[in-house]
Every structure is written in structure tokens, then in C-alpha cells.
Design an enzyme around this catalytic site. Structure first.
Site, PDB file in Angstrom:
ATOM      1  N   GLU A  22      36.596  45.013  50.646  1.00 17.47           N
ATOM      2  CA  GLU A  22      36.467  46.199  49.805  1.00 17.47           C
ATOM      3  C   GLU A  22      36.438  47.440  50.686  1.00 17.47           C
ATOM      4  O   GLU A  22      35.849  47.443  51.775  1.00 17.47           O
ATOM      5  CB  GLU A  22      35.178  46.099  48.998  1.00 17.47           C
ATOM      6  CG  GLU A  22      34.912  47.272  48.077  1.00 17.47           C
ATOM      7  CD  GLU A  22      33.548  47.187  47.406  1.00 17.47           C
ATOM      8  OE1 GLU A  22      33.408  47.745  46.307  1.00 17.47           O
ATOM      9  OE2 GLU A  22      32.631  46.571  47.990  1.00 17.47           O
ATOM     10  N   LYS A  73      36.753  46.733  39.446  1.00 17.13           N
ATOM     11  CA  LYS A  73      35.365  46.337  39.679  1.00 17.13           C
ATOM     12  C   LYS A  73      34.474  46.753  38.518  1.00 17.13           C
ATOM     13  O   LYS A  73      34.465  47.907  38.101  1.00 17.13           O
ATOM     14  CB  LYS A  73      34.868  46.961  40.986  1.00 17.13           C
ATOM     15  CG  LYS A  73      33.458  46.581  41.381  1.00 17.13           C
ATOM     16  CD  LYS A  73      33.075  47.257  42.695  1.00 17.13           C
ATOM     17  CE  LYS A  73      31.667  46.939  43.127  1.00 17.13           C
ATOM     18  NZ  LYS A  73      31.295  47.641  44.379  1.00 17.13           N
ATOM     19  N   CYS A 102      32.130  42.569  45.528  1.00 17.25           N
ATOM     20  CA  CYS A 102      30.856  43.044  46.058  1.00 17.25           C
ATOM     21  C   CYS A 102      29.694  42.879  45.076  1.00 17.25           C
ATOM     22  O   CYS A 102      29.257  41.767  44.800  1.00 17.25           O
ATOM     23  CB  CYS A 102      31.012  44.488  46.524  1.00 17.25           C
ATOM     24  SG  CYS A 102      29.752  44.985  47.743  1.00 17.25           S
TER      25      CYS A 102
END
Length: 537
Positions: free
Chosen positions: A90, A198, A231
Site C-alpha cells: 500500500e 479500500k 491494511c
């Protein structure tokens, strides 16, 4: 060879090269069935020194191309080692700490591959301002790799690529456009295979939360289906658990993870999710020492290869490529293969490409044979105390003596421990068993039930729960809790950020989870059963 034997073998190398820690370990049982070669790259990101100052498109491209040049080099190396898929971290192309305005020059509009078949490398003129997409596409095509990277995406508002989205329920941002933290997946011919926005942002003011949850998968010819999340997503139900509920057992995980001892270091949570969810996790992190970013790995339920860097003054911050042959876990894909033929073609021992380190079967006497059985209904141990761990008020009880049994409770959760410890060199390290059942409210809001055996950072009870990287005491243990959730992720962290594999993990239908381990070759820092109560978030 087990991890503890491996450590003894490679210890001289480790002390000569203290800046990195790379291990293959746990229980590598080879790859007797169909397998593939995966690669992840921990990238020392080249940052924009003034991320809050808007750049022209040309200047932003110049910056991103410096990171993409490194990606190109690593993709070439991975391909030389036989990799079929590579994952980059990321924020690895553009960096972080932007404002909504200052990231503008970095944005590209990424078409939805569900509605458009596009190969940016062979069709560069179809969409304007897609130089990064073209570079990644050609990289995948050049080295015949499935390639996963992360980049910022600009989409019109309302989202024209989501025809079933109710625009009345998803008002546009004030500037009239969506900006997303986005993973892109390219096939080995360069075509765009998947796009994921995300869901769970972590203080990313430059980006929007997608107006609709995306549960994104893609198919490969060599291993079947993979899921994608990013993440902070790893701690939440959506989309991670939704992927599990779809039967996905191979996960792609680009991350920019800041290590948080004693429970949430990068390799620790990566290994925990792989074990707890029984999945493969291909995890690529950034390397950025000032933000404690490091920790990447290739994790399956039976084996792992990982990397955690240590920074020492005067030593360079460097990236790290990991390559490993691992088994295919997609049962639908396996069912379509002629397993006998595939076994002959792709079977063989697991191999850490470029590292020469492999794990093996667990060794030593099981803890169950050397310690008595836990009492059926153990009572809470006396003299418990409250101390903060990860900003949560844990109930703790201290370990005393070389062996014993303890119980500590917090609300509905009771944690039980049997232990036998061997202090090294007469040390007086303090250990405590902790329990927490409640809502975590620092840097995110989510419900937890946690049992954790931790080394305290000092000799006072107030130091229990504080972060510590080193320990000398070897501890054989059985840690058990009865959880109000079936989502419990086990982790075992040893001195110097060694992630060990428990000897045994058992889950019962009534919510009881047990983790056992013995024979550690390094001191114990943390043993944890990390339960997420998603329905109470």
C-alpha cells in the site's frame, strides 16, 4: 527442520546482519499437491518531501516513476526465481500524508474491470492520464506475472461504473468526485483483472470510504481464486470476513502497517490471520523506519517466510523481496485438476527462493504430555490488577515461580494459563496473563475479546502491557479462553520479532480456543488469542 532448530543453525548469520530478520518457518510440510510460486516485496518507499503541496501532473509522475523503477527491478528478480504472482505494498508508488487537494496530481481514473476489458499496455490510448496503469500493465506483461499494486483512484460522482448504487443514499463529496485508496490486479498478459477500493481507512483524509462495500476476487490459471483487502481492513468484518464466507482461502494484502507492540506488529497479525482463518496471506508492507513500518511475509496455515527489519544508526533502509513455493488452497480449483498429474508436475519441497531457509515438522514432547490438565472450572487467581495495553484496560495477574496455573477474567471472558518457564542467565523478567473484553476506541473503534501472555517491560506491574521486543525467558504454555466469537486469531511472538508457529491450536463449538507451545529457542514476548467480536462494533 523446525523454526527453533533453524534459528540455532542460522544464528551466526543473524548476529552478523542485525538489520534484517528473514525466516522460513513454522511447519513447512512441502507442497505435495499443486503449488505455485508467490512473491511479495517490502518497498523502501521514495516519498514526496512536501506531500501537502500540490504538484503538477508531470511532477507527480516523475515522483511515481522513481518508485515504479524499483518495482520493475523487483518484478524482474521475482520472475527469475519462478514467481507467478507478485504483491507490492500500500502507498508504495505515491507515498502518504497527502491532503485531498495535494494528491490530485497523482490520481488516475481506473476503469472497472467488471464492466470493461482493458489492457493498458497494448491499448494505451483508450484512457487519458493512465501512465501508472500502463507501467504496471507492461511490467506484468513483460515478466509474465500476475501483479498487485496500490495507487490512488479518481472516480466521477455519481459513480457511473456502479449502475445499482442508490445515489440518493451516497451524497457526493463537496468537490464532486470520489478519491479512493485502490488495489489493482493485472494478469500476466497485462490486462486489468481486478480493482478494489479500500473500505476501512486509517486517518487518510485524502481518500473517501467507498459508497458501497466491495468484495473483490480474481481468478488465476495457476492457483484459482484470490481475494483482495488492504491494511486496516484486516481488523474488520468487511470485506475480510465476507471473503472468507465466500470460501476464499487465498488473500492478497498490500499494507502500510505501523508496528504496535505487544499485540499488533505486522508479521504477528499477518501470521495470526493466516492461522486463525486457515488461509494463505500474501502480505507486502512498506519499509519506513521513522514510522515503524516493516514486516512482510508469505503465510499459509502450514508454513511461512517473513521479513522484519531492524534499523540501526548508519545502516541503510532497504527493501526486501521474498519468494516461496506454496500449496494451492482453492478447493474448487483443485477439484478441477487431475491431482495425480499435477502432483508430478508441481510437487516437491517448499523452497524459500533466494534465502535457502526452510521449515520442517514440529519437534519435542507435546505440552499436553508434560503438564497436568487444566481444572474444569478454574477460579480467577487472586491479586489481579488493571494496566493499559494497546490503550485498553486489561485485567492482569502475574506469573510467579517456574510453573503454575492462572486464571484472569474481564467481564464474560476468562483466560486460563498453564506454564513452565526457564529463565536464562538468572534474569528476573516479569510476565503477566491479561484479559480484555470490550470496545477498543483508540485509532479505530472495534469490539475485542483478548487473552494474552506478555512479558512486562520492567519490574513494576505498571510496565505490564507496554511494548518490548526482547525477552530471555523460555516459556512452555497452554493458553485457553472461552470466547463469545468464533473469530479468534492466535499469535506467538518471540524475542527479536520471531514469529513462531504454535504446536497446537484447538477450537471447539462452544467457543473454547486453546493454544499450546513448548521448546522455544528464543524468549517469549507475547502469546495471544485475539478475538474480534464483529457484531458488537
Amino acid at each position: 527442520m523446525s523454526l527453533r532448530v533453524l534459528l540455532a543453525v542460522v544464528a551466526p548469520f543473524l548476529y552478523l546482519s542485525p538489520v534484517t530478520l528473514t525466516r522460513a518457518g513454522d511447519r513447512t510440510e512441502g507442497t505435495p499437491g499443486p503449488s505455485y510460486v508467490a512473491a511479495v516485496y517490502e518497498h523502501k518507499v521514495i516519498l514526496n518531501p512536501e506531500p501537502h503541496v500540490p504538484l503538477s501532473r508531470a511532477a507527480a509522475l516523475e515522483h511515481m516513476m522513481r518508485n515504479l523503477k524499483v518495482y520493475e527491478e523487483q518484478a524482474a528478480q521475482a520472475a527469475e526465481q519462478g514467481a507467478q504472482i507478485i504483491v507490492f505494498p500500500e502507498d508504495g508508488i505515491h507515498g502518504f500524508n497527502f491532503s485531498r487537494l495535494s494528491i490530485s496530481g497523482y490520481l488516475e481514473t481506473i476503469p472497472d474491470p467488471l464492466t470493461e476489458d482493458w489492457n493498458p499496455c497494448t491499448q494505451p490510448d483508450r484512457h487519458n492520464q493512465t501512465e501508472v496503469l500502463q507501467s504496471l500493465s507492461c511490467m506484468a506483461r513483460r515478466y509474465q506475472l500476475y501483479l498487485v499494486a496500490n495507487m490512488p483512484d479518481l472516480q466521477p460522482c455519481p459513480l457511473t461504473s456502479h449502475p445499482h448504487l442508490d445515489s440518493s443514499q451516497t451524497p457526493c463529496p463537496p468537490d464532486g468526485r470520489w478519491q479512493f485508496n485502490t488495489d489493482v490486479v493485472f494478469r500476466s498478459d497485462g490486462s486489468l483483472a481486478a480493482r478494489y477500493h479500500k473500505q476501512n481507512l486509517f486517518f487518510e483524509k485524502e481518500f473517501d470510504t467507498p459508497p458501497r462495500l466491495e468484495v473483490v476476487t480474481f481468478d488465476t490459471p495457476f492457483a484459482g481464486r484470490f481475494g483482495v483487502f488492504t491494511c486496516f481492513d484486516i481488523l474488520f468484518h468487511d470485506p475480510t470476513v465476507r471473503l472468507l464466507e465466500k470460501g476464499i482461502r487465498q488473500m492478497i494484502f498490500p499494507t502500510a502497517w505501523m508496528n504496535l507492540l505487544p499485540l499488533l506488529t505486522a508479521v504477528q497479525i499477518q501470521r495470526a490471520v493466516s492461522l486463525g482463518a486457515n488461509v494463505t496471506l500474501l502480505a507486502a508492507n512498506l519499509r519506513h523506519d521513522s514510522k515503524a513500518m516493516t514486516g512482510s511475509g508469505i503465510f499459509t496455515p502450514s508454513t511461512s517466510l517473513y521479513h522484519h527489519a531492524f534499523h540501526h544508526p548508519g545502516e541503510p533502509e532497504e527493501g526486501k523481496l521474498l519468494v516461496l513455493r506454496i500449496p494451492v488452497l482453492d478447493s474448487d480449483w483443485l477439484a478441477t485438476q487431475k491431482l495425480g498429474k499435477r502432483q508430478g508436475e508441481t510437487g516437491g519441497q517448499g523452497e524459500a527462493k533466494g534465502q535457502g531457509e526452510t521449515g520442517g515438522e514440529g519437534e519435542g514432547e507435546p505440552l499436553a504430555a508434560s503438564l497436568p490438565t487444566l481444572s474444569p472450572n478454574p477460579s480467577p487467581s487472586p491479586s489481579h490488577f488493571i494496566s493499559s495495553m494497546m490503550c485498553d484496560p486489561f485485567s492482569f495477574v502475574l506469573l510467579h515461580g517456574s510453573e503454575g496455573q492462572l486464571t484472569v477474567c474481564d467481564g464474560p471472558l476468562c483466560c486460563h494459563l498453564q506454564y513452565r518457564r526457564s529463565p536464562q542467565g538468572g534474569n528476573t523478567e516479569l510476565y503477566a496473563l491479561g484479559a480484555f473484553a470490550g470496545n477498543h476506541t483508540a485509532d479505530g473503534h472495534f469490539a475485542l475479546q483478548v487473552c494474552a501472555l506478555v512479558r512486562c517491560s520492567g519490574s513494576e506491574v505498571s510496565s505490564c502491557g507496554k511494548g518490548v521486543e526482547e525477552a530471555e525467558s523460555r516459556v512452555d504454555f497452554r493458553l485457553e479462553g472461552k470466547f463469545g466469537t468464533r473469530y479468534v486469531y492466535p499469535s506467538l511472538l518471540g524475542s527479536g520479532m520471531v514469529v513462531d508457529g504454535p504446536d497446537r491450536i484447538e477450537k471447539t463449538t462452544d467457543g473454547r480456543v486453546t493454544m499450546e507451545h513448548s521448546g522455544m529457542s528464543v524468549g517469549l514476548v507475547t502469546a495471544c488469542l485475539y478475538g474480534r467480536v464483529y457484531d458488537q462494533d
